[in-house]
Design a protein around this motif. Structure first.
Motif, short mmCIF file in Angstrom:
data_model
loop_
_atom_site.label_atom_id
_atom_site.label_comp_id
_atom_site.label_asym_id
_atom_site.label_seq_id
_atom_site.Cartn_x
_atom_site.Cartn_y
_atom_site.Cartn_z
N PRO A 17 0.83 -1.21 0.00
CA PRO A 17 0.00 0.00 0.00
C PRO A 17 0.86 1.26 0.00
N ALA A 18 0.27 2.34 -0.48
CA ALA A 18 0.93 3.64 -0.39
C ALA A 18 1.07 4.03 1.07
N ILE A 19 2.10 4.81 1.37
CA ILE A 19 2.30 5.28 2.74
C ILE A 19 1.08 6.06 3.22
N SER A 20 0.47 6.81 2.32
CA SER A 20 -0.70 7.60 2.69
C SER A 20 -1.94 6.75 2.95
N ASP A 21 -1.89 5.46 2.64
CA ASP A 21 -3.03 4.58 2.93
C ASP A 21 -3.17 4.28 4.41
N TYR A 22 -2.15 4.59 5.19
CA TYR A 22 -2.15 4.17 6.59
C TYR A 22 -2.68 5.25 7.52
N ALA A 23 -3.47 4.80 8.49
CA ALA A 23 -3.91 5.64 9.60
C ALA A 23 -3.15 5.22 10.85
N PHE A 24 -3.07 6.13 11.81
CA PHE A 24 -2.22 6.01 12.99
C PHE A 24 -3.08 5.75 14.22
N LEU A 25 -2.75 4.71 14.95
CA LEU A 25 -3.35 4.44 16.25
C LEU A 25 -2.27 4.59 17.31
N SER A 26 -2.65 5.04 18.50
CA SER A 26 -1.66 5.24 19.56
C SER A 26 -2.30 5.07 20.92
N ASP A 27 -1.50 4.57 21.86
CA ASP A 27 -1.88 4.60 23.27
C ASP A 27 -0.86 5.40 24.08
N SER A 28 -0.07 6.23 23.39
CA SER A 28 0.99 7.04 23.99
C SER A 28 2.03 6.19 24.71
N ARG A 29 2.16 4.97 24.26
CA ARG A 29 3.25 4.08 24.66
C ARG A 29 3.78 3.41 23.40
N SER A 30 2.86 3.01 22.55
CA SER A 30 3.20 2.37 21.28
C SER A 30 2.25 2.89 20.22
N GLY A 31 2.48 2.49 18.99
CA GLY A 31 1.62 2.94 17.91
C GLY A 31 1.45 1.84 16.88
N ALA A 32 0.38 1.95 16.11
CA ALA A 32 0.10 0.98 15.05
C ALA A 32 -0.34 1.72 13.80
N LEU A 33 -0.15 1.08 12.66
CA LEU A 33 -0.63 1.60 11.39
C LEU A 33 -1.63 0.61 10.81
N VAL A 34 -2.79 1.13 10.43
CA VAL A 34 -3.82 0.30 9.81
C VAL A 34 -4.15 0.88 8.44
N GLY A 35 -4.15 0.01 7.41
CA GLY A 35 -4.35 0.45 6.05
C GLY A 35 -5.82 0.57 5.68
N LYS A 36 -6.06 1.16 4.53
CA LYS A 36 -7.41 1.27 4.01
C LYS A 36 -8.04 -0.10 3.80
N ASP A 37 -7.21 -1.11 3.59
CA ASP A 37 -7.70 -2.47 3.38
C ASP A 37 -8.00 -3.20 4.69
N GLY A 38 -7.92 -2.50 5.81
CA GLY A 38 -8.24 -3.11 7.09
C GLY A 38 -7.12 -3.92 7.70
N SER A 39 -5.91 -3.80 7.19
CA SER A 39 -4.80 -4.59 7.70
C SER A 39 -3.91 -3.75 8.61
N VAL A 40 -3.70 -4.25 9.83
CA VAL A 40 -2.73 -3.63 10.74
C VAL A 40 -1.37 -4.18 10.33
N ASP A 41 -0.56 -3.33 9.71
CA ASP A 41 0.72 -3.74 9.14
C ASP A 41 1.93 -3.30 9.96
N TRP A 42 1.69 -2.60 11.07
CA TRP A 42 2.80 -2.16 11.93
C TRP A 42 2.29 -2.00 13.34
N TRP A 43 2.90 -2.70 14.26
CA TRP A 43 2.60 -2.52 15.69
C TRP A 43 3.80 -3.01 16.48
N CYS A 44 4.35 -2.10 17.28
CA CYS A 44 5.46 -2.42 18.19
C CYS A 44 4.92 -2.23 19.60
N PRO A 45 4.29 -3.24 20.18
CA PRO A 45 3.46 -3.04 21.37
C PRO A 45 4.21 -2.70 22.65
#
Length: 599
Positions: free
Chosen positions: A5-33
């Motif tokens: 996916p394009a970099i711009s396809d990703y949205a950012f989730l955070s708990d102010s400890r770690s973060g995740a990226l979820v794509g337009k296709d519904g896939s969480v492709d990055w999480w360092c918990p």
């Protein structure tokens, strides 16, 4: 191979400890918990085989399908609505806050739980779940164990993950959980993935719907404590929320970005790990948080920097630290990862911590100056030692070459922006001298400050080009000189500065309005573009500045996120994302458009 996916396809989730990226296709492709700069458990962002967690309608992207998504107001809770020929379904994603956390408690005791809630809106939609954990940046393939309560436990090395889903009969395959289910209008299914340590506390257990409501309230309560009264309030509030999302709550440090090794140029090798906190960005970050009315964050960030710097020795102040103040963050390559769209190497760690960058003390001293009325009429202890140490180090080393703010990995040079920052450090030290006790030496500091200024005006100005160039004796323009009027080194209306702004805009600018850092830079650098907005305002051209600002903000993605750079041909986002400096630049430029004489 399927295109990532394009970099711009990703949205950012955070708990102010770690973060995740979820794509337009519904896939969480990055999480360092474990924390922002920890190892990933989902890393498909950097290699197709490095793990993901997909939750999406069957046949996504086919005929009759469309998608829309947005953050819930004043939060990093993402709601994605999928419209299919069979009906519509909403998936709401978040990284959970601690139950009961409100406002500035956000992130201090985050449970490390990824929440995903599916809600049927109309018709009957068939959904596909694909859970493929791969800890340690994809090096580990965990054992999967079905549990009596219907959850699935994934364990490998130091990592434990537990996948739970309401009313779904999950079955583990050899190395993944793949499951299809149908959801009807009015039906709600909650699921979560909880992280734990193999030899530590077990993964938290949370009820997904309750956790989602608590997390949304925590974010919104946090934003309610901050009042911004300038132009572009929605953009500024959202960018401030992104900065909060990049803040490691336990220490107050702000990560420069969520990701590592997203390329400045696809297929290139300028792929760096930005999951650390840069003192280089310190003053800009403090200024942005101040503008966005986040006083608690500014004081916590300042306290983190003071502690991280520690006592002074002969070594230069490091340009960056780990999120809890770690100094040695030596870099290594993950050769088993293909990289984003085959952009190698993939790096963990960042060897810029070894560089000499003379701008760093100026950034810190500028932050001290901004907070001076909150730090007391007389500085004591560690604060006094830090300010005195920074001033003396600048006075002793300003004549040396350095790597500059762009952290070049070739030879050192006498960068104009670095010398200006040295001037700034001593100018602020002189202004703070009456708070520093008997060891303050404002007369000597002022003499060195003035010598630096004379040297920059003499050696940094290129008469043939009609501009301040990037380094002494160089004919090459560099957008970093736009920081000169922002630092009040030279007014934007000064004929030399005005000429510099014009030359930078002419030779480094593009038809899109974006500004490159230097002539061979392959992409537009968003921070520099926002600096140009500020310079135009200060030069008395607010209408041109506003028009440029409007063009630059158009390069955000559909949920208002900026990466570091923009491809000049395609307009695609490049570099690590979300990039703190880009959102900082937006906040500061918006305030400059509101209050031209601010700062």
């Amino acid at each position: 191979m399927e295109q990532q996916p394009a970099i711009s396809d990703y949205a950012f989730l955070s708990d102010s400890r770690s973060g995740a990226l979820v794509g337009k296709d519904g896939s969480v492709d990055w999480w360092c918990p474990h924390r922002f700069d920890g190892a990933s458990v989902f890393g498909r962002l950097l290699d197709p085989g490095a793990g993901h967690f997909t939750l999406t309608p069957v046949g996504v992207g086919g005929p009759g399908y469309r998608m829309e998504r947005a953050y819930l107001p004043d939060s990093l809770v993402l709601r994605t609505v999928h419209h299919t020929p069979q009906g519509s379904v909403a998936v709401t994603d978040a990284l959970a806050a601690e139950v009961g956390a409100r406002a500035h408690e956000l992130g201090k005791n985050s449970p490390a739980v990824l929440i995903r809630v599916v809600q049927g809106l109309s018709g009957r939609v068939r959904m596909a779940l694909d859970f493929v954990p791969r800890p340690e940046y994809g090096l580990l393939t965990p054992y999967l164990h079905e549990q009596p309560d219907g959850s699935v436990l994934a364990g490998a090395g130091p990592v434990v993950l537990v996948l739970r889903a309401d009313d779904l009969d999950l079955r583990a395959d050899v190395d993944r959980v793949s499951h299809e289910f149908e959801i009807s209008a009015g039906q709600v299914i909650g699921m979560d993935v909880a992280f734990g340590e193999a030899y530590g506390s077990p993964p938290a257990r949370m009820e997904p719907l309750t956790a989602l409501a608590e997390t949304t309230q925590a974010w919104q309560a946090f934003r309610d404590t901050h009042i911004y009264k300038g132009r572009y309030p929605q953009l500024v509030r959202h960018s401030a929320t992104v900065l909060t999302g990049l803040t490691y709550s336990r220490s107050g440090a702000v990560a420069a970005a969520l990701t590592s090794s997203l390329p400045e140029q696809v297929g290139g090798d300028r792929n760096y790990d930005y999951r650390y906190s840069w003192l280089r960005d310190f003053s800009l970050t403090m200024r942005a948080l101040w503008v966005a009315a986040c006083p608690d964050e500014t004081t916590r960030l300042f306290a983190w920097a003071t502690r991280s710097i520690g006592r002074f020795g002969d070594e230069p102040v490091p340009v960056l630290f780990g999120l809890e103040g770690e100094r040695d963050i030596s870099e290594h390559h993950c050769d088993h990862l293909r990289g984003y769209r085959d952009s190698r190497p993939v790096r963990v760690g960042n060897d810029a911590w070894r560089q000499r960058q003379l701008d760093v003390p100026g950034e810190v001293m500028s932050a001290v100056w901004r907070l001076r009325d909150y730090l007391g009429a007389r500085f004591e202890g560690e604060l006094q030692e830090m300010v005195l140490g920074l001033a003396e180090q600048v006075a002793a080393t300003w004549r040396l070459p350095d790597r500059g703010i762009w952290e070049t990995r070739d030879e050192e040079r006498h960068y104009v922006s670095s010398k200006v920052s040295c001037w700034l450090a001593l100018d602020r030290a002189v202004g703070l001298a009456d708070r520093l006790g008997d060891r303050a030496d404002p007369r000597r500091w002022a003499a060195v400050r003035d010598e630096i200024r004379d040297t920059v005006l003499r050696e940094g100005w290129n008469e043939r080009i009609g501009a301040f160039t990037g380094a002494f004796g160089s004919p090459e323009l560099d957008a970093s000189v736009l920081a000169m009027p922002v630092a009040r080194f030279l007014p934007a209306t000064d004929p030399r500065m005005r000429s510099t702004i014009e030359m930078v805009e002419r030779d480094l600018g593009t038809e899109s309005g974006l500004l490159r850092r230097w002539t061979t830079d392959p992409a537009g650098f968003l921070l520099c573009s926002f600096w140009l907005v500020e310079c135009l305002v200060m030069a008395g051209e607010p209408k041109r500045a506003e028009a440029l600002f409007e063009r630059v903000i158009g390069f955000s993605n559909d949920v208002g996120l900026f990466s570091e750079q923009i491809d000049l041909t395609t307009g695609a986002q490049l570099g690590n994302t979300p990039q703190a400096l880009s959102h900082i630049g937006l906040i500061n430029a918006a305030w400059r458009l509101t209050e031209p004489d601010s700062f």
